[in-house]
Design a protein around this motif. Structure first.
Motif, PDB file in Angstrom:
ATOM      1  N   TRP A  13      -2.958  -0.102  -0.915  1.00  0.00           N
ATOM      2  CA  TRP A  13      -2.165  -1.312  -0.728  1.00  0.00           C
ATOM      3  C   TRP A  13      -0.681  -0.980  -0.806  1.00  0.00           C
ATOM      4  O   TRP A  13       0.107  -1.418   0.016  1.00  0.00           O
ATOM      5  CB  TRP A  13      -2.540  -2.330  -1.815  1.00  0.00           C
ATOM      6  N   TRP A  16       0.784   0.704   2.366  1.00  0.00           N
ATOM      7  CA  TRP A  16       1.000  -0.234   3.469  1.00  0.00           C
ATOM      8  C   TRP A  16       2.164  -1.171   3.174  1.00  0.00           C
ATOM      9  O   TRP A  16       2.960  -1.496   4.058  1.00  0.00           O
ATOM     10  CB  TRP A  16      -0.273  -1.026   3.766  1.00  0.00           C
ATOM     11  N   ASN A  17       2.286  -1.597   1.923  1.00  0.00           N
ATOM     12  CA  ASN A  17       3.405  -2.448   1.536  1.00  0.00           C
ATOM     13  C   ASN A  17       4.728  -1.693   1.730  1.00  0.00           C
ATOM     14  O   ASN A  17       5.681  -2.239   2.299  1.00  0.00           O
ATOM     15  CB  ASN A  17       3.235  -2.888   0.075  1.00  0.00           C
ATOM     16  N   ALA A  39      -1.647  -4.898   4.022  1.00  0.00           N
ATOM     17  CA  ALA A  39      -1.606  -4.769   2.565  1.00  0.00           C
ATOM     18  C   ALA A  39      -2.262  -5.986   1.904  1.00  0.00           C
ATOM     19  O   ALA A  39      -3.032  -5.834   0.949  1.00  0.00           O
ATOM     20  CB  ALA A  39      -0.162  -4.615   2.093  1.00  0.00           C
ATOM     21  N   THR A  52       5.053  -8.546  -1.274  1.00  0.00           N
ATOM     22  CA  THR A  52       4.567  -8.474   0.106  1.00  0.00           C
ATOM     23  C   THR A  52       4.959  -9.732   0.869  1.00  0.00           C
ATOM     24  O   THR A  52       5.418  -9.659   2.011  1.00  0.00           O
ATOM     25  CB  THR A  52       3.043  -8.281   0.108  1.00  0.00           C
TER      26      THR A  52
END
Length: 144
Positions: A13, A16-17, A39, A52
């Protein structure tokens, strides 16, 4: 490097964030949004989800999709009610839509959380902030 990071660890996560933030700062908001959305799918209950949502909000402001930015930034505030960066994003988005009362209320919340906040100080800390975002902060009445 951000693409390489997700290639090496596609189930993270955080990776991707972070990729979303890299693309936001690089001025590629569409790709940033795709990264942030991935994410969220990977960790929909993450305690840092407000970060996010903030990223998506910033990317949407850059794309001039202010109504959508407001929705996402409000989600960030529901996750973390004293999250000043989301208040800044709301001030900018509301100001661009001409929703002056809401823009000023969000700006007041920014100053309540950080009385020393200035736009020039923000630019010094985050030099890659979009011009659209900064213009909205000015319209919202935040101090230069």
């Amino acid at each position: 490097m951000a693409d390489r990071a997700v290639a090496l660890n596609p189930n993270s996560w955080r990776t991707w964030n972070n990729r979303g933030w890299v693309y936001t700062m690089a001025g590629l908001p569409e790709e940033a949004i795709r990264s942030f959305e991935r994410a969220i799918r990977m960790s929909p209950l993450d305690p840092l989800l407000h970060m996010t949502f903030l990223g998506i909000g910033h990317a949407l402001v850059g794309l001039r999709r202010f109504d959508e930015a407001i929705i996402v930034l409000k989600k960030a505030l529901r996750q973390n009610p004293s999250f000043m960066p989301a208040c800044r994003g709301l001030a900018s988005a509301f100001a661009h839509l001409g929703r002056d009362a809401e823009a000023h209320a969000a700006a007041a919340r920014v100053l309540e959380i950080d009385p020393a906040f200035t736009i020039s100080g923000h630019i010094a800390r985050v030099p890659k902030s979009s011009k659209m975002f900064i213009e909205g902060l000015r319209k919202a009445g935040l101090p230069e």
